[in-house]
Design an enzyme around this catalytic site. Sequence first.
Site, PDB file in Angstrom:
ATOM      1  N   SER A 263       0.841  -1.196   0.000  1.00  0.00           N
ATOM      2  CA  SER A 263       0.000   0.000   0.000  1.00  0.00           C
ATOM      3  C   SER A 263       0.874   1.243   0.000  1.00  0.00           C
ATOM      4  CB  SER A 263      -0.899   0.030   1.235  1.00  0.00           C
ATOM      5  OG  SER A 263      -0.160   0.369   2.401  1.00  0.00           O
ATOM      6  N   ASP A 264       0.367   2.308  -0.603  1.00  0.00           N
ATOM      7  CA  ASP A 264       0.976   3.597  -0.330  1.00  0.00           C
ATOM      8  C   ASP A 264       0.670   3.940   1.117  1.00  0.00           C
ATOM      9  OD1 ASP A 264       2.318   5.970  -0.612  1.00  0.00           O
ATOM     10  OD2 ASP A 264       1.278   6.573  -2.438  1.00  0.00           O
ATOM     11  N   TRP A 265       1.472   4.806   1.708  1.00  0.00           N
ATOM     12  CA  TRP A 265       1.381   5.072   3.145  1.00  0.00           C
ATOM     13  C   TRP A 265       0.068   5.790   3.463  1.00  0.00           C
ATOM     14  CZ3 TRP A 265       5.032   2.273   1.774  1.00  0.00           C
ATOM     15  CH2 TRP A 265       6.037   1.823   2.628  1.00  0.00           C
ATOM     16  N   GLY A 266      -0.829   5.081   4.135  1.00  0.00           N
ATOM     17  CA  GLY A 266      -2.138   5.634   4.441  1.00  0.00           C
ATOM     18  C   GLY A 266      -3.164   5.364   3.363  1.00  0.00           C
ATOM     19  N   GLY A 267      -2.888   4.437   2.452  1.00  0.00           N
ATOM     20  CA  GLY A 267      -3.787   4.185   1.331  1.00  0.00           C
ATOM     21  C   GLY A 267      -4.796   3.073   1.552  1.00  0.00           C
TER      22      GLY A 267
END
Length: 731
Positions: A257-261
């Site tokens: 995941s992208d960070w916070g995605g």
Amino acid sequence: MLAAVACGGAPQRSGDVALYLDESQPLEKRVADALARMTLEEKVALLHAQSKFSSAGVPRLGIPEVWCTDGPHGIRPEVLWDEWDQAGWTNDSCTAFPALTCLAATWNPEMSALYGRSIGEEARYRGKDVLLGPGVNIYRTPLNGRNFEYMGEDPYLSSRMVVPYVQGVQQNGVAACVKHFAVNNQEVQRHKVDVVLDDRALNEIYLPAFRAAVQQGGAWAIMGAYNKYKGEHCCHNRYLLNDILKRNWGFDGVVISDWGGVHDTREAIFNGLDMEFGTWTDGLNWGATNAYDNYYLARPYLELLRKGEVGTEELDDKASRVLRLIFRTSMNSRKPFGSLCSPEHNAAARRIAGEGMVLLRNEGGVLPVDLSKVKTIAVVGENAVKMMTVGGGSSSLKVKHECTPLEGIRAAVGDRAGVIYERGYVGDVTGDYNGVVTGQDLSEKRSARALIDDAVAAARRADAVIFIGGLNKSDHQDSEGADRLQLGLPYGQDEVIEALAAANSNLAVVLVSGNAVAMPWVERVPAVLQAWYSGSEAGNALADVVFGAVNPSGKLPFTFPARLEDCGAHAAGEYPGDGERVVYRDGIFVGYRWAEKENIKPLFAFGHGLSYTTFAYGGVESDRTSLTASGKLRVRVDVTNTGSREGAEAVQLYIGDEESSLPRPVKELKGFEKVRLAPGETRTVTFDITPDMLGYYDDAKGAWVVEPGEFTAYVGAASDDIRGRVVFTLK
């Protein structure tokens, strides 16, 4: 072979051998063996972060953690375990390599291989297992703040350039994590905007570079995007991740995941996500401390498993993918040691930067500056002195050194001429990001009028003037998290350039940016050089080109429009959407495809780039006039260096379909080759055309279609500079 550690978990048989520790065993046998020894809790622990940039291994079995680092232009400095603040290390500086727009502008896969190998060595030396890059999202609008991290507007060029980068990184035992999958083409409302486009545009424009990275480059990791597609966030998107990436393309790596995605446990379980990072943080400053057990793929997942509400099929697949990643990276004892900030890496950064710079205009031979004929050089512009490796978002770096343009020019000139500097304008006087501080004092007391007057006075005294401006990595410039607000240059630079042009006709404008900019002054400025963000060796590389030690050979990887309205993303007025949805009404017509469809003359075309020498193209010929379904047609052209110095030319092949059932671009890039020629030397460049190069995606049929009929092969020096063509028929 080593015996398995028997201190808990699954019972061990007497004499049981830990195959997963034996690197001579097939990879899949090792994965299966390790998975069979793990508890439910250990499997789940593999799937989510334990710190800002790491995930847990399996200590009981001797399986190590996974450590990620931001890229794609250098190795990010260390941060604290659970905070974004700097860790305060003194040995985590890196070499900053040029931005990926510059790499793409080399039109040279050999430079991409050098780049990937070099940055992979730095990641390996720093003990990183996953490099979060490269980025291959398509350049759809010049306002996208993150374009500088990507490889341009064309899917074929991006595909050719991403593969060697991935392979170069991974030969160091470091996974390349190709991002952001997919259709992440703006920063405005990036966490929630739902991208609406047809399957044809998705497959023809926005997916090919990712597919090449997976199927040709063998990428071990893919990062999901923040935005939505088909109503689902891309970090847990059934169609993108399960159907396309894993099933259709056969991807055997991890989706990170992208960070916070990540936004939902069940979607994350069933829709293709493998590793979750950064939840409950916007990537900068808010969220719960040590919240990792509360991640969507942590305790909530474990509770569903224990209750029997979800099965273990998805869990075992995810854990197997993470184990595969670990065996390829952190448990790979055969990987090289790597190196950091070496002379070789500085040389690579300088070489790539010099080859990527694009000479856009050079009337009267203003460039290169002949030091035997000038006594005084005036350098004007804030970007001549401002460090550009700090800022811009997650690609911000802490470098061992950064040579600014003014420093590079002064070093190259030495005592052969005088160099005077004037600022000309004030942009962003700050110089820090996420705890990394440049230490530069860019404060200024003079007024805007006084700055221009002083710059003009210097220009009048000089024999040559070099203006160095463009964008920077501040918000609403070239930066993650915010798009640009205009196509034009910021900080009143147009007025400065106009004044300099009136004061001295021997003027070269150097643009430091990762995006196209408007140039209302272009007809009054004899020379324009696109220098990009060039990393640690930016100043030396620029001086190499400005004074002729390097003959520029870069070509634009995206179109420079004359007006914002000339871009397909803006012509219909739908960018950036309504905050919830953005509709890609331009479809497959992105960049030069749109310009040619609408008969719009760009400021500078895709593929454009001049040289200090000249190249003549002979007649374009083909070895046959028709092509069969299983055959091959060869196109050839002789290219001659007709100038007085060695140079390199990126020869480009485009193909147009003259009889398609569905609308198609006038022509599309399908091949290129960069050739280096001595003065007077001629080389024959050949391109092989096969039927698979001629197809289009029919979204009504859900398949690629190759129709018989008439096609035109165009060969040229740019998309708007075609030197010859041949017509052929597909039977």
